[in-house]
Design an enzyme around this catalytic site. Structure first.
Site, PDB file in Angstrom:
ATOM      1  N   GLU A   1     -18.077  -7.850  -3.054  1.00  0.00           N
ATOM      2  CA  GLU A   1     -18.972  -7.800  -1.898  1.00  0.00           C
ATOM      3  C   GLU A   1     -20.362  -7.365  -2.330  1.00  0.00           C
ATOM      4  OE1 GLU A   1     -15.893  -6.558  -2.053  1.00  0.00           O
ATOM      5  OE2 GLU A   1     -14.880  -8.005  -0.754  1.00  0.00           O
TER       6      GLU A   1
ATOM      7  N   HIS B   1      -8.275  -3.659   8.321  1.00  0.00           N
ATOM      8  CA  HIS B   1      -8.635  -4.963   8.903  1.00  0.00           C
ATOM      9  C   HIS B   1      -8.967  -4.775  10.384  1.00  0.00           C
ATOM     10  CE1 HIS B   1      -5.801  -5.862   5.575  1.00  0.00           C
ATOM     11  NE2 HIS B   1      -6.644  -6.831   5.304  1.00  0.00           N
TER      12      HIS B   1
HETATM   13  C1  LIG Z   1     -12.639  -5.128  -1.008  1.00  0.00           C
HETATM   14  C2  LIG Z   1     -11.837  -6.265  -0.491  1.00  0.00           C
HETATM   15  N1  LIG Z   1     -12.414  -7.480  -0.385  1.00  0.00           N
HETATM   16  C3  LIG Z   1     -11.715  -8.516   0.113  1.00  0.00           C
HETATM   17  C4  LIG Z   1     -10.420  -8.370   0.497  1.00  0.00           C
HETATM   18  C5  LIG Z   1      -9.640  -9.535   1.097  1.00  0.00           C
HETATM   19  N2  LIG Z   1      -8.594  -9.948   0.162  1.00  0.00           N
HETATM   20  C6  LIG Z   1      -7.343  -9.458   0.246  1.00  0.00           C
HETATM   21  S1  LIG Z   1      -6.389  -9.986  -0.990  1.00  0.00           S
HETATM   22  C7  LIG Z   1      -7.615 -10.933  -1.635  1.00  0.00           C
HETATM   23  C8  LIG Z   1      -7.358 -11.737  -2.855  1.00  0.00           C
HETATM   24  C9  LIG Z   1      -7.044 -10.899  -4.038  1.00  0.00           C
HETATM   25  O1  LIG Z   1      -6.754 -11.727  -5.120  1.00  0.00           O
HETATM   26  P1  LIG Z   1      -6.243 -11.145  -6.499  1.00  0.00           P
HETATM   27  O2  LIG Z   1      -6.990  -9.916  -6.848  1.00  0.00           O
HETATM   28  O3  LIG Z   1      -6.277 -12.240  -7.487  1.00  0.00           O
HETATM   29  O4  LIG Z   1      -4.741 -10.687  -6.220  1.00  0.00           O
HETATM   30  P2  LIG Z   1      -3.509 -11.573  -5.699  1.00  0.00           P
HETATM   31  O5  LIG Z   1      -3.564 -11.583  -4.216  1.00  0.00           O
HETATM   32  O6  LIG Z   1      -3.628 -12.915  -6.301  1.00  0.00           O
HETATM   33  O7  LIG Z   1      -2.299 -10.861  -6.166  1.00  0.00           O
HETATM   34  C10 LIG Z   1      -8.781 -10.815  -0.875  1.00  0.00           C
HETATM   35  C11 LIG Z   1     -10.027 -11.522  -1.144  1.00  0.00           C
HETATM   36  C12 LIG Z   1      -9.859  -7.089   0.358  1.00  0.00           C
HETATM   37  N3  LIG Z   1      -8.580  -6.854   0.719  1.00  0.00           N
HETATM   38  N4  LIG Z   1     -10.573  -6.066  -0.136  1.00  0.00           N
END
Ligand SMILES: Cc1ncc(C[n+]2csc(CCOP(=O)(O)OP(=O)(O)O)c2C)c(N)n1
Lengths: 338, 409
Positions: A60, A129
């Site tokens: 972000e 959320h």
């Molecule tokens: C600070 C923050 N930004 C955005 C999100 C929204 N979000 C939740 S999970 C996710 C994807 C995360 O991907 P990754 O780190 O590759 O882990 P995976 O879900 O593939 O295990 C996002 C963008 C969040 N939870 N926290």
């Protein structure tokens, strides 16, 4: 005029600006090919091309920082932060950079960026959320903060935000995306289809930042609200049987102080409603302003209806959420005074 | 002469999307056992090839190959298999419970079960893991009560987190499992700080942090690596590269340019890139990094190369952004099948015992879910609502006390 829900209205605003302004572009987590987790950017990449609407790394701070850099070059970026709860890693970029660039460079540089982000509870999103962080932005000199409550305003305000030359935080009440919500969670979900403000004109139009709307005229008391709480307040007014005037602030910075003062000057009573927690919330600022400007008209102490001063608790969503019952109770209290 | 050309903005895009065939021809898979293993005390300069290869132990026939082969007992392997199978059965059943309206949210770790299970068993009971939401198998490997998980997911009266947290965001201190939160990445630095505290006290415990490849874009990741490197923190930092971050492929997190393990190079710490679907390879890498940490040789970054076989969460439909056949075509196979094949090859397992174990685990999960349903599913049962006002501070201040009174709860 087409009837739209809030997601479609926001999408229409973005589509309109991408078509009109080659310097306008969109990026954010999952907004490109996929179209965003709430579908607000659906179809925009296919229609306008990959470099007009693309995915960003999960950073972000990086999203806002690059948007500021693009803005300084002369583009007009619109970025999405997936949930307002996740805007905090970017807080320094917003507070120390976006908000002050114009001032500190004496107008040599500025940041015409729009930061869209879904906020608020009502979807069982738990602590991260569901939050309503508007007060922390309102506290920062140099940021504008806009919060629509219906599809018509959402499109007009978003276009105004994008065209604005200063940084705008555009908070979208996610519980209103698919239909109006008055806080009565045990009733079937409503649809925008039956709502007058769901008629959204084609093409460009603006709802100017800093203009509140009188949603309901009344003589007995003034209710100030924005976002989801506009609908909740309306239900609370109906339940109370009190002839209250309801003002939808639509943007909290800039703030339409005249409309507020005119209304409280007329009614002499004021209830402030927001979903965010109470202590240090934007209601404190509103209360101070009303007190400073309407003191001799006030017949009763100002009332605040707000979230409790605890994190948003998953299982207790509806115990926490300041619903119509609490609005009606505050109205009853404010009528007792004087 | 200087030529001027118009600049061009590069936007990464995965090789396949819905409607096309999955294509993993870009994945280079070295033979099992082909990567050298320096001593855990090796200088960082002697590890610089390791971020660019893929440490694998299990070959196609399920035989352990090469210098990374960990010396594991049959019991340890059976424990690992059990934990991974239990995770999968539990995930499938609780995902369905969401579809039946019994909870608000669920996240599976299908295909990534080795990533939590092997480290959980390889590390000591008093070490601390700073998890992501996708390492349920850590808890399964340590025998965390299934009822606790179900009650947390249902947010019911017996929820150990009192209904305060989104489903699957567990906290289990006694099982070496740090409190989860919905914001990604933000606990990576806590792992470093916890391990620095252990070093400060002259303790022997070490920490392990997990982060998703998508979340390595957050400042938290880079900050954690900086502190780990500067203070030679006794920490193992793991990037689970499961190729997808919701709808964004790993290229959006920088995978087009280099590997995630290679991030270590610039911090002057070793980076291992490991087949995350190979239980033995994950175990071996963790053992190596743990020996290093315990020997005051500092941190290690480990990229666990795997594939998110299921959707991101119950809110996600992956067929909207990736080919439907991708999971089936993932070149590194399924971690459960691969460990099973290994045990069979060792003469320590067979299809019958496997099927019997599957039935036992299914029954364990059913029993736990039935217990949870008896207490109540989401909204049908919850802890006393007045308790939502507790626990903000060690002792509540007047605001919360007043609001509790006002609420009438
Ligand atoms: C600070 C923050 N930004 C955005 C999100 C929204 N979000 C939740 S999970 C996710 C994807 C995360 O991907 P990754 O780190 O590759 O882990 P995976 O879900 O593939 O295990 C996002 C963008 C969040 N939870 N926290």
């Amino acid at each position: 005029m087409p009837t739209m829900n809030m997601v479609q209205a926001l999408n229409a605003a973005l589509d309109c600006k991408l078509a009109q302004d080659a310097d306008c572009l969109i990026f954010g987590e999952d907004v490109g090919y996929f179209g965003g987790v709430f579908r607000v950017t659906e179809g925009l990449q296919a229609r306008h091309g990959r470099k007009r609407c693309f995915d960003a790394p999960i950073s972000e701070g990086g999203i806002i920082a690059t948007a500021i850099g693009m803005g300084a070059f002369g583009l007009r970026p619109v970025v999405e932060i997936q949930f307002a709860d996740y805007i905090l890693p970017a807080f320094d970029q917003l507070v120390s950079e976006a908000a002050r660039l114009r001032y500190r460079s004496n107008g040599e540089f500025w940041a015409p960026i729009t930061v869209r982000s879904p906020y608020g509870g009502g979807i069982f999103g738990g602590q991260t959320h569901s939050q309503s962080p508007e007060a922390i932005f309102a506290h920062v000199t140099g940021l504008k903060t806009v919060i629509p409550s219906n599809p018509f305003d959402a499109k007009g305000l978003l276009i105004a935000a994008i065209e604005d030359d200063d940084p705008v935080i555009f908070l979208e009440p996610k519980r209103l995306y698919n239909g109006p919500f008055d806080g009565r969670h045990d009733r079937p979900a409503a649809s925008w289809a039956d709502h007058a403000a769901a008629e959204v004109p084609d093409g460009r139009y603006v709802v100017p930042l800093g203009s509140a709307a009188v949603v309901r005229e009344g003589e007995a008391a003034t209710v100030l609200a924005y976002g989801t709480m506009v609908h909740v307040a309306l239900a609370g007014i109906a339940d109370s049987g009190i002839d209250a005037e309801l003002i939808d602030l639509r943007s909290i910075v800039p703030l339409d102080i005249e409309t507020i003062v005119d209304s409280v000057g007329k009614t002499g009573r004021c209830v402030i409603v927001h979903e965010a927690s109470r202590f240090g919330g934007f209601g404190g600022e509103l209360s101070a302003l009303v007190q400073e400007r309407c003191f001799y008209h006030l017949e009763a102490p100002i009332e605040r209806v707000a979230g409790y001063d605890i994190p948003y608790p998953h299982a207790f969503e509806w115990d926490y959420f300041p619903g119509p019952r609490r609005v009606a109770a505050a109205l009853a209290r404010v009528m007792e005074g004087g | 002469m200087v030529t001027t050309i118009a600049l061009h903005l590069h936007i990464p895009e995965p090789v396949s999307r819905p409607g096309t065939e999955a294509d993993f021809s870009w994945v280079e898979v070295p033979a099992a056992g082909s990567v050298r293993r320096p001593e855990p005390t090796a200088a960082d300069e002697d590890t610089r090839d390791l971020p660019y290869t893929l440490i694998r132990v299990l070959d196609e026939d399920g035989r352990a190959q090469g210098p990374w082969t960990p010396r594991l007992t049959g019991d340890q392997l059976h424990q690992g298999l059990r934990a991974m199978m239990l995770t999968r059965v539990f995930d499938d059943r609780l995902f369905r419970a969401h579809r039946q309206g019994k909870t608000s949210f669920y996240m599976k770790s299908t295909g990534e079960e080795a990533i939590g299970a092997a480290p959980s068993l390889a590390l000591d009971p008093h070490d601390m893991c700073f998890p992501t939401y996708r390492v349920l198998s850590w808890l399964m490997a340590r025998g965390y009560p299934l009822e606790n998980l179900v009650n947390q997911i249902f947010s019911n009266a017996k929820d150990p987190l009192k209904g305060r947290q989104l489903p699957v965001l567990y906290s289990a201190r006694d099982y070496g499992f740090y409190s989860l939160s919905g914001n990604v990445g933000s606990r990576f630095g806590h792992a470093v700080g916890w391990s620095m505290a252990s070093a400060y006290r002259g303790d022997t415990r070490i920490a392990l942090g997990y982060i998703g490849e998508g979340s390595t874009a957050e400042g938290d990741f880079h900050e954690a690596l900086t502190f780990a490197s500067v203070y030679r923190a006794p920490v193992i930092l793991c990037v689970t590269n499961n190729q997808w971050a919701i709808s964004s492929y790993a290229g959006i997190a920088g995978a087009e340019a280099t590997t995630f393990a290679a991030r270590a190079v610039a911090y002057g710490i070793p980076g291992l890139r490991v087949d995350g679907n190979d239980f033995l390879a994950v175990w071996a890498a963790i053992e190596w990094a743990a020996a290093r940490a315990r020997g005051n040789c500092g941190p290690t970054l480990i990229e666990l190369f795997t594939y998110r076989a299921a959707g991101h969460s119950t809110s996600d439909d992956p067929t909207r952004y990736r080919p439907a056949d991708e999971a089936a075509r993932w070149p590194l196979g399924d971690p459960i099948e691969r460990l099973k094949t290994h045990l069979v090859a060792r003469g320590d397992w067979d299809d019958e015992r496997h099927a019997a174990l599957a039935r036992t685990l299914d029954e364990e999960v059913r029993t736990a879910v039935r217990q949870g349903e008896a207490v109540g599913t989401l909204g049908k049962s919850k802890p006393p609502a007045r308790e939502m006002f507790e626990g903000v501070f060690a002792s509540p201040d007047w605001r919360v006390l007043e609001q509790l009174r006002e609420s009438g709860l």
